[in-house]
Design an enzyme around this catalytic site. Structure first.
Site, mmCIF file in Angstrom:
data_model
loop_
_atom_site.group_PDB
_atom_site.id
_atom_site.type_symbol
_atom_site.label_atom_id
_atom_site.label_comp_id
_atom_site.label_asym_id
_atom_site.label_seq_id
_atom_site.Cartn_x
_atom_site.Cartn_y
_atom_site.Cartn_z
ATOM 1 N N CYS A 60 30.840 39.544 38.720
ATOM 2 C CA CYS A 60 32.090 39.094 38.123
ATOM 3 C C CYS A 60 31.996 37.610 37.746
ATOM 4 O O CYS A 60 31.501 36.797 38.530
ATOM 5 C CB CYS A 60 33.247 39.317 39.101
ATOM 6 N N CYS A 64 36.807 33.351 42.337
ATOM 7 C CA CYS A 64 37.679 33.552 43.498
ATOM 8 C C CYS A 64 36.902 33.207 44.771
ATOM 9 O O CYS A 64 35.868 33.821 45.060
ATOM 10 C CB CYS A 64 38.162 34.993 43.546
ATOM 11 N N CYS A 67 35.656 35.939 47.307
ATOM 12 C CA CYS A 67 35.074 37.186 46.812
ATOM 13 C C CYS A 67 33.556 37.169 46.721
ATOM 14 O O CYS A 67 32.971 36.336 46.015
ATOM 15 C CB CYS A 67 35.671 37.533 45.449
ATOM 16 N N CYS A 104 41.907 55.074 44.649
ATOM 17 C CA CYS A 104 41.912 53.859 43.846
ATOM 18 C C CYS A 104 40.501 53.511 43.411
ATOM 19 O O CYS A 104 39.569 53.516 44.222
ATOM 20 C CB CYS A 104 42.525 52.709 44.637
ATOM 21 N N CYS A 136 44.949 55.322 41.211
ATOM 22 C CA CYS A 136 45.201 53.889 41.084
ATOM 23 C C CYS A 136 43.941 53.211 40.549
ATOM 24 O O CYS A 136 42.830 53.686 40.799
ATOM 25 C CB CYS A 136 45.579 53.319 42.457
ATOM 26 N N CYS A 196 51.084 47.888 42.396
ATOM 27 C CA CYS A 196 50.536 47.596 43.722
ATOM 28 C C CYS A 196 50.129 46.129 43.708
ATOM 29 O O CYS A 196 49.202 45.751 42.981
ATOM 30 C CB CYS A 196 49.338 48.505 44.005
ATOM 31 N N ARG A 268 50.791 48.003 52.921
ATOM 32 C CA ARG A 268 49.437 48.485 53.215
ATOM 33 C C ARG A 268 48.671 47.508 54.097
ATOM 34 O O ARG A 268 48.491 46.344 53.736
ATOM 35 C CB ARG A 268 48.656 48.729 51.917
#
Length: 335
Positions: A60, A64, A67, A104, A136, A196, A268
């Protein structure tokens, strides 16, 4: 003292002072209040089992700080191209057979692009939807037209976490703005897909940042149907790898506050469960959590997570059972 009256308390005008008053209540009083609200809105004996599969891993371009899938960090996570559709559908069927009612699919993209990979995601969504599962996706930033395509394919929910407060956001991510996240959520809503959206605690933020994030969610015109509360998974090679483990009582406080101000949402208990024992997770359920992620690979995306058998044993010990969501494959007219 502020009074909470169960279902009559669905609000969209919370102040930061009100949320701080809730968050800072004596712990046992806070949990009691959250448990009471939970019982007004949900069956306290049920927990939704959701399965999260990384369909495209690593590489990616974002930064972040938490991450391990960011290309710029040196982690042990292996880059994986988009999985074949038949592989994903086989995982979805196995998840359904194991008791999951939501499946998901996550792709480590900054944003969705209108290309062959997105066409393949559309086919995956159609296939999972036909199984009768809530399907999802979490694919990064999304335009309104892309959200519409997903909705027409049968997408039930789209995950796009705020991560943290708007005020603290630039300390964690520089490759996109907080407003970008809000815009994607708006695009999802416009397409008629459920939302979500939650965040992560343990990033180095203050309690006020946690409250600010919850306030953003609770004051949306429509509350997110699902609110994941994550504890930082400290991934070696990322800038946040040496931060301390999140204290379990901080998780309980966060879950309880989310339950009180977002009473209709599924709360969650997400990342961080691998470092929590059964008793600690039980406190989270008592505080209003009513969904967990589980999986055959014993991972949550790319970080460790309890497996299916372990989770089912825990639910049995606590007198809880998997939520059964009875739905046929749905089309855009049903949303």
């Amino acid at each position: 003292m502020m009074e909470i009256k169960g279902k009559k308390a669905l609000r969209h005008d919370w102040t930061k002072e009100e949320l701080l008053e809730i968050y800072n209540k004596p712990l046992l009083e806070l949990v009691y209040l959250a448990a009471s609200v939970h019982r007004e809105w949900h069956n306290p004996e049920e927990v939704q089992i959701s399965t999260l599969l990384s369909v495209k891993t690593g590489g990616c371009p974002e930064d972040c700080s938490y991450c391990g899938q960011a290309a710029r960090y040196h982690t042990d996570i292996k880059v994986q191209a988009l999985l074949p559709t038949e592989t994903v559908l086989a995982h979805a069927q196995k998840a359904k057979d194991s008791g999951s009612s939501r499946f998901c699919m996550a792709a480590a993209w900054r944003e969705v692009r209108d290309n062959r990979d997105f066409d393949r995601i559309i086919e995956m969504v159609k296939g999972v939807n036909e199984m009768g599962l809530e399907v999802c996706c979490t694919l990064g930033m999304l335009t309104e037209s892309q959200a519409q395509r997903l909705q027409e394919a049968g997408l039930y929910a789209y995950n796009h976490n705020l991560d943290t407060s708007e005020e603290f956001y630039d300390e964690i991510i520089s490759t996109r703005r907080f407003d970008n996240r809000i815009e994607t959520i708006k695009n999802v809503r416009k397409a008629g897909i459920t939302v979500c959206s939650g965040g992560i605690i343990g990033l180095g933020e203050k309690p006020e940042d946690r409250i600010s994030m919850l306030r953003t969610l609770a004051n949306m015109e429509k509350h997110p149907e699902s609110v994941p509360i994550n504890a930082l998974a400290r991934v070696a090679g990322t800038p946040l790898e040496f931060l301390p483990k999140v204290d379990v009582w901080e998780m309980v406080r966060m879950i309880a506050t989310a339950r009180i101000v977002l009473p209709s949402s599924m709360v969650r208990l997400s990342a961080g469960r691998i470092e929590m024992n059964e008793v600690e997770q039980a406190w989270c359920f008592m505080a209003g959590a009513n969904s967990i992620f589980t999986g055959e690979r014993e991972t949550l995306l790319v970080t460790p997570n309890p497996g299916v058998d372990e989770d089912m044993s825990m639910l049995s010990n606590l007198g809880l059972r998997p939520m059964v969501v009875k739905r046929e494959a749905f089309c855009n007219s049903s949303l």
